[in-house]
Design a protein around this motif. Sequence first.
Motif, PDB file in Angstrom:
ATOM      1  N   THR A 183      39.611 -78.285 -76.487  1.00  0.00           N
ATOM      2  CA  THR A 183      40.659 -77.273 -76.763  1.00  0.00           C
ATOM      3  C   THR A 183      40.432 -76.261 -75.472  1.00  0.00           C
ATOM      4  O   THR A 183      41.363 -75.862 -74.780  1.00  0.00           O
ATOM      5  CB  THR A 183      40.369 -76.512 -77.953  1.00  0.00           C
ATOM      6  OG1 THR A 183      40.736 -77.526 -79.132  1.00  0.00           O
ATOM      7  CG2 THR A 183      41.435 -74.999 -78.183  1.00  0.00           C
ATOM      8  N   VAL A 198      36.969 -85.189 -78.060  1.00  0.00           N
ATOM      9  CA  VAL A 198      37.751 -85.621 -79.451  1.00  0.00           C
ATOM     10  C   VAL A 198      36.724 -86.403 -80.307  1.00  0.00           C
ATOM     11  O   VAL A 198      35.605 -86.807 -79.806  1.00  0.00           O
ATOM     12  CB  VAL A 198      38.805 -86.657 -79.131  1.00  0.00           C
ATOM     13  CG1 VAL A 198      39.891 -85.956 -78.105  1.00  0.00           C
ATOM     14  CG2 VAL A 198      38.461 -87.901 -78.698  1.00  0.00           C
ATOM     15  N   VAL A 199      36.873 -86.110 -81.491  1.00  0.00           N
ATOM     16  CA  VAL A 199      36.345 -87.011 -82.424  1.00  0.00           C
ATOM     17  C   VAL A 199      36.995 -87.850 -83.404  1.00  0.00           C
ATOM     18  O   VAL A 199      38.267 -87.390 -83.520  1.00  0.00           O
ATOM     19  CB  VAL A 199      35.209 -85.950 -83.372  1.00  0.00           C
ATOM     20  CG1 VAL A 199      34.083 -85.437 -82.581  1.00  0.00           C
ATOM     21  CG2 VAL A 199      36.051 -84.970 -84.069  1.00  0.00           C
ATOM     22  N   ARG A 246      45.435 -83.265 -85.767  1.00  0.00           N
ATOM     23  CA  ARG A 246      44.824 -84.797 -85.722  1.00  0.00           C
ATOM     24  C   ARG A 246      45.971 -85.682 -85.838  1.00  0.00           C
ATOM     25  O   ARG A 246      46.879 -85.464 -86.636  1.00  0.00           O
ATOM     26  CB  ARG A 246      43.724 -84.677 -86.695  1.00  0.00           C
ATOM     27  CG  ARG A 246      44.324 -84.822 -88.036  1.00  0.00           C
ATOM     28  CD  ARG A 246      43.114 -85.002 -89.302  1.00  0.00           C
ATOM     29  NE  ARG A 246      41.813 -84.459 -89.084  1.00  0.00           N
ATOM     30  CZ  ARG A 246      41.109 -83.940 -90.195  1.00  0.00           C
ATOM     31  NH1 ARG A 246      41.318 -84.714 -91.317  1.00  0.00           N
ATOM     32  NH2 ARG A 246      40.163 -83.100 -89.998  1.00  0.00           N
ATOM     33  N   LYS A 284      45.997 -80.675 -79.446  1.00  0.00           N
ATOM     34  CA  LYS A 284      45.986 -79.350 -79.420  1.00  0.00           C
ATOM     35  C   LYS A 284      47.249 -78.767 -80.049  1.00  0.00           C
ATOM     36  O   LYS A 284      47.153 -77.938 -80.870  1.00  0.00           O
ATOM     37  CB  LYS A 284      45.620 -78.541 -77.973  1.00  0.00           C
ATOM     38  CG  LYS A 284      45.524 -76.996 -78.323  1.00  0.00           C
ATOM     39  CD  LYS A 284      45.122 -76.297 -76.888  1.00  0.00           C
ATOM     40  CE  LYS A 284      44.952 -75.013 -77.081  1.00  0.00           C
ATOM     41  NZ  LYS A 284      46.086 -74.136 -77.283  1.00  0.00           N
ATOM     42  N   GLU A 334      40.865 -86.058 -83.572  1.00  0.00           N
ATOM     43  CA  GLU A 334      40.759 -84.587 -83.536  1.00  0.00           C
ATOM     44  C   GLU A 334      40.247 -84.036 -82.366  1.00  0.00           C
ATOM     45  O   GLU A 334      39.215 -84.649 -81.751  1.00  0.00           O
ATOM     46  CB  GLU A 334      40.247 -84.236 -84.989  1.00  0.00           C
ATOM     47  CG  GLU A 334      40.209 -82.657 -85.377  1.00  0.00           C
ATOM     48  CD  GLU A 334      39.674 -82.409 -86.521  1.00  0.00           C
ATOM     49  OE1 GLU A 334      38.555 -81.734 -86.506  1.00  0.00           O
ATOM     50  OE2 GLU A 334      40.457 -82.684 -87.602  1.00  0.00           O
ATOM     51  N   ILE A 335      41.061 -83.141 -81.987  1.00  0.00           N
ATOM     52  CA  ILE A 335      40.192 -82.439 -80.489  1.00  0.00           C
ATOM     53  C   ILE A 335      39.109 -81.607 -81.204  1.00  0.00           C
ATOM     54  O   ILE A 335      39.126 -80.748 -81.934  1.00  0.00           O
ATOM     55  CB  ILE A 335      41.400 -81.795 -80.001  1.00  0.00           C
ATOM     56  CG1 ILE A 335      40.843 -81.220 -78.566  1.00  0.00           C
ATOM     57  CG2 ILE A 335      41.949 -80.375 -80.751  1.00  0.00           C
ATOM     58  CD1 ILE A 335      42.091 -80.697 -77.480  1.00  0.00           C
ATOM     59  N   THR A 336      37.948 -81.509 -80.275  1.00  0.00           N
ATOM     60  CA  THR A 336      37.101 -80.619 -80.365  1.00  0.00           C
ATOM     61  C   THR A 336      36.966 -79.393 -79.575  1.00  0.00           C
ATOM     62  O   THR A 336      38.006 -79.225 -79.167  1.00  0.00           O
ATOM     63  CB  THR A 336      35.376 -81.311 -79.813  1.00  0.00           C
ATOM     64  OG1 THR A 336      35.695 -81.202 -78.337  1.00  0.00           O
ATOM     65  CG2 THR A 336      35.351 -82.577 -80.357  1.00  0.00           C
ATOM     66  N   ASP A 337      36.303 -78.414 -80.170  1.00  0.00           N
ATOM     67  CA  ASP A 337      36.437 -77.119 -79.344  1.00  0.00           C
ATOM     68  C   ASP A 337      36.249 -77.157 -77.793  1.00  0.00           C
ATOM     69  O   ASP A 337      36.986 -76.391 -77.042  1.00  0.00           O
ATOM     70  CB  ASP A 337      35.157 -76.202 -79.717  1.00  0.00           C
ATOM     71  CG  ASP A 337      35.365 -75.617 -81.339  1.00  0.00           C
ATOM     72  OD1 ASP A 337      36.497 -76.044 -81.888  1.00  0.00           O
ATOM     73  OD2 ASP A 337      34.228 -75.215 -81.889  1.00  0.00           O
ATOM     74  N   SER A 338      35.618 -78.297 -77.190  1.00  0.00           N
ATOM     75  CA  SER A 338      35.274 -78.389 -75.874  1.00  0.00           C
ATOM     76  C   SER A 338      36.595 -78.868 -75.211  1.00  0.00           C
ATOM     77  O   SER A 338      37.237 -78.456 -74.313  1.00  0.00           O
ATOM     78  CB  SER A 338      34.258 -79.418 -75.532  1.00  0.00           C
ATOM     79  OG  SER A 338      33.030 -79.058 -75.860  1.00  0.00           O
ATOM     80  N   ALA A 384      36.161 -89.150 -76.432  1.00  0.00           N
ATOM     81  CA  ALA A 384      35.099 -89.292 -77.425  1.00  0.00           C
ATOM     82  C   ALA A 384      33.659 -89.343 -76.804  1.00  0.00           C
ATOM     83  O   ALA A 384      32.816 -88.178 -77.071  1.00  0.00           O
ATOM     84  CB  ALA A 384      35.293 -90.284 -78.579  1.00  0.00           C
ATOM     85  N   GLY A 423      32.806 -86.031 -75.290  1.00  0.00           N
ATOM     86  CA  GLY A 423      32.778 -85.038 -76.407  1.00  0.00           C
ATOM     87  C   GLY A 423      34.130 -84.089 -76.553  1.00  0.00           C
ATOM     88  O   GLY A 423      34.042 -83.040 -77.106  1.00  0.00           O
TER      89      GLY A 423
END
Length: 146
Positions: A102, A81-82, A51, A47, A96-100, A76, A79
């Motif tokens: 974050t 990070v991706v 990335r 965050k 990369e961090i996902t919205d969830s 991952a 859900g």
Amino acid sequence: MTEPDDLLHATATDLRLSTFRLARRLRRERAGDNVSDAHFAVLANLKMHGRLAIGELAQRERVSAPTMSNTVDALAEGGLVVRVPSEDDRRRVYIEITDSGTEIVSATVQKRDAALADAIAELDFTDEQLRTLREAAALMRRVAER
């Protein structure tokens, strides 16, 4: 030991003990029970810095690349990070961090800040003592970032 050395060592001991106890207390404050401290640290890193490659994450968290790979796999799967392939080098993958992810970091930070603010408020510090705490926090940050 000379008197300045005694003061230095006593300060280091007091700082270590109080920092450890405070960190333990704050780690109990989490937005989600399924996110370990190690997982939270990786999410917070992503965050803050955006990335990163697994090797960079491993270096920042001071763990081996295989250990970080296992951590990223778990994140991952949840859900949080991706994996994003590099546009320049097909062998390189970024995390990369996902919205969830974050949301978990933001909610956890808010809970921890609120818990610490409540603890400080309960002690009814004077304005001068609050300023001293802020100054100490700045000095502690310098030590931590060294």
